[in-house]
Each structure stands twice: as structure tokens, then as C-alpha cells.
Motif scaffolding. Structure first.
Motif, PDB file in Angstrom:
ATOM      1  N   ALA A 114       0.839  -1.225  -0.166  1.00  0.00           N
ATOM      2  CA  ALA A 114       0.042  -0.147   0.147  1.00  0.00           C
ATOM      3  C   ALA A 114       0.906   1.365   0.113  1.00  0.00           C
ATOM      4  N   ILE A 115       1.942   1.277   0.983  1.00  0.00           N
ATOM      5  CA  ILE A 115       2.798   2.587   0.938  1.00  0.00           C
ATOM      6  C   ILE A 115       3.642   2.610  -0.385  1.00  0.00           C
ATOM      7  N   PHE A 116       3.973   1.545  -0.885  1.00  0.00           N
ATOM      8  CA  PHE A 116       4.825   1.544  -2.183  1.00  0.00           C
ATOM      9  C   PHE A 116       3.830   2.055  -3.324  1.00  0.00           C
ATOM     10  N   SER A 117       2.774   1.495  -3.432  1.00  0.00           N
ATOM     11  CA  SER A 117       1.609   2.140  -4.506  1.00  0.00           C
ATOM     12  C   SER A 117       1.563   3.258  -4.241  1.00  0.00           C
ATOM     13  N   SER A 118       1.296   3.853  -3.145  1.00  0.00           N
ATOM     14  CA  SER A 118       1.198   5.311  -2.871  1.00  0.00           C
ATOM     15  C   SER A 118       2.023   6.124  -3.284  1.00  0.00           C
TER      16      SER A 118
ATOM     17  N   ALA B  34       2.291   6.169  -7.075  1.00  0.00           N
ATOM     18  CA  ALA B  34       1.370   6.773  -7.878  1.00  0.00           C
ATOM     19  C   ALA B  34       1.664   8.437  -7.663  1.00  0.00           C
ATOM     20  N   GLY B  35       2.242   8.863  -6.589  1.00  0.00           N
ATOM     21  CA  GLY B  35       2.634  10.087  -6.421  1.00  0.00           C
ATOM     22  C   GLY B  35       3.827  10.482  -7.234  1.00  0.00           C
TER      23      GLY B  35
ATOM     24  N   GLY C 172      -5.379  14.412 -12.288  1.00  0.00           N
ATOM     25  CA  GLY C 172      -5.312  14.380 -10.863  1.00  0.00           C
ATOM     26  C   GLY C 172      -6.431  13.607 -10.147  1.00  0.00           C
ATOM     27  N   GLY C 173      -7.363  13.201 -10.884  1.00  0.00           N
ATOM     28  CA  GLY C 173      -8.368  11.986 -10.614  1.00  0.00           C
ATOM     29  C   GLY C 173      -7.960  10.710 -10.466  1.00  0.00           C
ATOM     30  N   PHE C 174      -7.104  10.555 -11.541  1.00  0.00           N
ATOM     31  CA  PHE C 174      -6.611   9.235 -11.616  1.00  0.00           C
ATOM     32  C   PHE C 174      -5.502   8.966 -10.473  1.00  0.00           C
TER      33      PHE C 174
END
Length: 187
Positions: free
Chosen positions: A9-13, A16-17, A166-168
Motif C-alpha cells: 500500500a505504501i509503495f503503491s501510494s 502513484a505520487g 489528478g483524479g486518476f
């Protein structure tokens, strides 16, 4: 059995950032470069008019514009701005070249009267103009109105693109948070 859900979860966030930040950085850099080139073209055009005077042709201006990535619309817009500066007496160094600027603008209008319009609309306006034997300039107000609508739509389209990206990114973060909450329930 190890639980990798929080790390994923942290890696994916973070991923994405980083992707969103990269896209935003590239977009801003492109826009800054485009604005710098427009400003440099404006300066080049003014200096060319001052130094070459009556010997400056529209073809030479187009060559200068090509090296700066400027379009025909940018050339016409810059010539109009220079004419405005002369008429408002803000740029006295160009005062003696007013007739040259006006003739260049007239030549551009004669060559491409519907510049800045989509090709689909331009074709129809050209046909109408050819069919109007008395006053082909009567289509100019319509062309101006269509140009304004096209500019408005392009601004809306550009903003819609930013909202979509941004929504993505926000959706990815929301999915990651939902997955994290599902696999690691509150204690």
C-alpha cells in the motif's frame, strides 16, 4: 505467513505520487519553455523589423518563427501587438515601421483569412468566401467568433486533462488505502 499489505500500500501510494509529480513537472517544463520561446520570438520580430525595415519579408518572419516554434497565428498575434504598441505610442522605435507592420498583417489576412480555425470549418468558410463576390470580408466577424469559441474549448480541454490525471492519481491512492484497510483491519 508475512503480511505484505502495508508495504504494498505504501509503495503503491508513493509510486502513484511519483508518477503524478513527474507528469506535472514535464507539463510545467513544456509550458515554461513554450512561453520563453514565444517571448524570444516577440523580441526577434521587433528587432528584425527595426534593423531590416522595408527589406523584411513575410517569408523571413516565418523562418524566424519556425526556429522558435511559433505558428502562423503567433506571427499574426505578435504583429498585432506591435501595431498596438505603436498606436499607443509605447514603442517609439517601431513608429517609422507602422506601414510595414500593417502591410504584413494585410498580407497574412489575404493569404490565410481563417487562420486559427479548425480545418473542418476553414474549408466551408473558404467556399463561402469564394461564392461571395461583393464582400468576402463579411465573413470576418463569423471567423472571429469561431476562433474565440475554439480558444475557449481548447482551454477547457486542457483543464479537463489536468482534472483527469489528478483524479486518476487520487483514485489510485484511494484504492491503495482501501486495500490497506481491507488487509490490515483496525485493532
Amino acid at each position: 505467513m508475512t503480511n505484505y499489505a502495508p508495504a504494498i500500500a505504501i509503495f503503491s501510494s508513493l509510486f502513484a505520487g511519483v508518477i503524478f509529480s513527474f507528469w506535472l513537472g514535464v507539463s510545467l517544463t513544456e509550458e515554461i519553455i513554450k512561453q520563453k520561446n514565444k517571448k524570444k520570438f516577440s523580441e526577434d520580430l521587433a528587432l528584425s523589423i527595426i534593423h531590416k525595415g522595408k527589406n523584411l519579408s513575410l517569408r523571413q518572419i516565418q523562418e524566424i518563427a519556425e526556429t522558435r516554434g511559433a505558428t502562423q497565428h503567433d506571427i499574426q498575434n505578435n504583429l498585432k501587438i506591435l501595431l498596438r504598441e505603436i498606436l499607443a505610442q509605447r514603442n517609439l522605435s517601431l513608429q517609422e515601421h507602422q506601414s510595414l507592420i500593417e502591410s504584413l498583417l494585410k498580407e497574412m489576412r489575404d493569404r490565410e483569412p481563417f487562420d486559427g480555425l479548425p480545418n473542418e470549418v476553414r474549408i466551408h468558410l473558404e467556399r463561402l468566401r469564394e461564392g461571395m463576390s461583393q464582400t468576402p470580408d463579411a465573413l470576418e466577424p463569423l471567423a472571429i467568433q469561431i476562433r474565440e469559441l475554439v480558444a475557449l474549448k481548447s482551454r477547457e480541454h486542457r483543464m479537463q486533462k489536468y482534472y483527469t490525471v489528478g483524479g486518476f492519481a487520487l483514485g489510485i491512492i484511494g484504492l491503495v488505502f482501501a486495500a490497506y484497510s481491507y488487509w490490515v483491519p483496525l485493532k
